[in-house]
Design a protein around this motif. Structure first.
Motif, PDB file in Angstrom:
ATOM      1  N   MET A  25       0.836  -1.203   0.000  1.00 36.60           N
ATOM      2  CA  MET A  25       0.000   0.000   0.000  1.00 36.60           C
ATOM      3  C   MET A  25       0.866   1.246   0.000  1.00 36.60           C
ATOM      4  O   MET A  25       0.547   2.244  -0.661  1.00 36.60           O
ATOM      5  N   LYS A  26       1.950   1.219   0.743  1.00 35.67           N
ATOM      6  CA  LYS A  26       2.882   2.335   0.749  1.00 35.67           C
ATOM      7  C   LYS A  26       3.434   2.560  -0.662  1.00 35.67           C
ATOM      8  O   LYS A  26       3.536   3.710  -1.124  1.00 35.67           O
ATOM      9  N   TYR A  27       3.783   1.489  -1.352  1.00 31.02           N
ATOM     10  CA  TYR A  27       4.278   1.586  -2.726  1.00 31.02           C
ATOM     11  C   TYR A  27       3.220   2.239  -3.618  1.00 31.02           C
ATOM     12  O   TYR A  27       3.524   3.118  -4.431  1.00 31.02           O
ATOM     13  N   VAL A 232      -5.064  -3.462  -4.144  1.00 35.12           N
ATOM     14  CA  VAL A 232      -4.336  -3.528  -2.874  1.00 35.12           C
ATOM     15  C   VAL A 232      -5.061  -2.656  -1.861  1.00 35.12           C
ATOM     16  O   VAL A 232      -5.449  -1.522  -2.165  1.00 35.12           O
ATOM     17  N   GLU A 233      -5.244  -3.153  -0.661  1.00 37.93           N
ATOM     18  CA  GLU A 233      -5.917  -2.398   0.385  1.00 37.93           C
ATOM     19  C   GLU A 233      -5.029  -2.313   1.622  1.00 37.93           C
ATOM     20  O   GLU A 233      -4.169  -3.175   1.840  1.00 37.93           O
ATOM     21  N   PRO A 234      -5.238  -1.274   2.439  1.00 36.83           N
ATOM     22  CA  PRO A 234      -4.451  -1.166   3.673  1.00 36.83           C
ATOM     23  C   PRO A 234      -4.676  -2.359   4.598  1.00 36.83           C
ATOM     24  O   PRO A 234      -5.769  -2.923   4.639  1.00 36.83           O
ATOM     25  N   HIS A 235      -3.648  -2.729   5.308  1.00 34.16           N
ATOM     26  CA  HIS A 235      -3.763  -3.764   6.333  1.00 34.16           C
ATOM     27  C   HIS A 235      -2.742  -3.454   7.420  1.00 34.16           C
ATOM     28  O   HIS A 235      -1.721  -2.830   7.174  1.00 34.16           O
ATOM     29  N   ARG A 236      -3.027  -3.867   8.608  1.00 34.84           N
ATOM     30  CA  ARG A 236      -2.174  -3.534   9.747  1.00 34.84           C
ATOM     31  C   ARG A 236      -0.975  -4.475   9.818  1.00 34.84           C
ATOM     32  O   ARG A 236      -1.129  -5.692   9.815  1.00 34.84           O
ATOM     33  N   LYS A 248      -3.701   8.247   6.830  1.00 39.59           N
ATOM     34  CA  LYS A 248      -4.584   7.930   5.692  1.00 39.59           C
ATOM     35  C   LYS A 248      -5.162   6.526   5.838  1.00 39.59           C
ATOM     36  O   LYS A 248      -6.362   6.311   5.631  1.00 39.59           O
ATOM     37  N   CYS A 249      -4.339   5.582   6.213  1.00 36.39           N
ATOM     38  CA  CYS A 249      -4.815   4.207   6.380  1.00 36.39           C
ATOM     39  C   CYS A 249      -5.773   4.106   7.571  1.00 36.39           C
ATOM     40  O   CYS A 249      -6.747   3.343   7.522  1.00 36.39           O
ATOM     41  N   GLU A 250      -5.504   4.867   8.622  1.00 39.47           N
ATOM     42  CA  GLU A 250      -6.390   4.844   9.781  1.00 39.47           C
ATOM     43  C   GLU A 250      -7.801   5.283   9.404  1.00 39.47           C
ATOM     44  O   GLU A 250      -8.786   4.736   9.909  1.00 39.47           O
ATOM     45  N   ARG A 251      -7.896   6.264   8.518  1.00 39.75           N
ATOM     46  CA  ARG A 251      -9.219   6.705   8.070  1.00 39.75           C
ATOM     47  C   ARG A 251      -9.922   5.589   7.308  1.00 39.75           C
ATOM     48  O   ARG A 251     -11.129   5.393   7.437  1.00 39.75           O
ATOM     49  N   TRP A 252      -9.148   4.849   6.520  1.00 43.20           N
ATOM     50  CA  TRP A 252      -9.730   3.717   5.778  1.00 43.20           C
ATOM     51  C   TRP A 252     -10.187   2.627   6.748  1.00 43.20           C
ATOM     52  O   TRP A 252     -11.282   2.077   6.594  1.00 43.20           O
ATOM     53  N   PHE A 253      -9.362   2.343   7.759  1.00 46.93           N
ATOM     54  CA  PHE A 253      -9.754   1.335   8.769  1.00 46.93           C
ATOM     55  C   PHE A 253     -11.047   1.738   9.467  1.00 46.93           C
ATOM     56  O   PHE A 253     -11.934   0.920   9.696  1.00 46.93           O
TER      57      PHE A 253
END
Length: 258
Positions: A25-27, A232-236, A248-253
């Motif tokens: 996701m960072k990529y 690709v989706e954010p994951h912890r 940004k990922c926290e908002r998606w979570f």
């Protein structure tokens, strides 16, 4: 009649590959959505390192003619103030830079006296890998009297370094692979120089190790170039706590939980 242009080959670098290995996701954020400028924060270490890199580049490109006092003046001239937490912290870094450039000058002169020649500083090197190009920017490349090429990487925040750490560095091994492909038959050594202490450590891959590493890089490259980043989706993961994109990922979570 217009002729179609040959599509440019994708280019992979240590920074790109490490970003992918950290998190796909960072990529995606950095290289596909290109939103890094909205999230990357100035940091003291980055500003400090950039200042020193510029000073040392000027020193070598000028034929190593500057004396220690002139190097200290160059630090003041090229100083980057962004990212420091306080005036006190910035002052500490400025004080540290004096000892760094003075010590660096003495070591550099000793190397020159033994016949070591600096070929390049802040140099982008690359090699064609067929389906992609492999590229990287090296801090310095020296050549020793016996012909050995040495890639030197400055680390402005480190006090110590070991040969094992150099040998395990993806970036250093990529630089070595590029140089070995560009200068076949020549020995290539990689060195990390810890600027704060002057400590150095080196590593050198055998031809067999270089071949294995090349296969490793080709495997990673194939995975990156064939990845469907749209899905690709954010994951912890453990890396999240160090990532500039965490907000940004926290908002998606949060959206997924609502």
């Amino acid at each position: 009649m217009a002729t179609s242009k040959t599509p440019r080959k994708p280019t992979l670098s240590p920074t790109r590959i490490n970003a992918y290995l950290d998190c796909a996701m960072k990529y995606r954020y950095i290289y596909l959505e290109k939103i890094g400028r909205f999230f990357f924060k100035p940091r003291a270490g980055l500003s400090f390192g950039s200042t020193l890199h510029q000073v040392l580049q000027t020193f070598h490109e000028g034929g190593a003619q500057q004396d220690p006092a002139e190097l200290v003046e160059q630090v003041e001239t090229r100083w980057i103030s962004a990212g420091y937490n306080s005036p006190e912290q910035e002052h500490e870094y400025r004080e540290a830079s004096v000892g760094i450039v003075q010590r660096y000058h003495d070591v550099a002169i000793e190397r020159i006296e033994t016949g070591v020649v600096t070929l390049f500083t802040e140099k982008t090197i690359s090699t064609d890998m067929g389906t992609f190009k492999l590229s990287g920017r090296v801090d310095r490349i020296d050549q020793h009297p016996d012909g050995t090429l040495e890639i030197i990487d400055y680390k402005s925040g480190r006090m110590d370094v070991t040969s094992e750490e150099v040998g395990a560095s993806l970036a250093m091994n990529i630089y070595a692979l590029i140089l070995a492909r560009n200068y076949p038959g020549m020995r290539v050594r990689t060195t990390i120089h810890a600027l704060r202490s002057g400590a150095e450590a080196s590593a050198e891959m055998s031809s067999e190790e270089l071949a294995d590493f090349e296969n490793h890089i080709r495997t990673i490259a194939e995975e990156i170039l064939s990845r469907d980043f749209e899905n690709v989706e954010p994951h912890r993961i453990d890396y999240c706590q160090y990532c500039d994109f965490l907000p940004k990922c926290e908002r998606w979570f949060q959206q997924m939980e609502d």
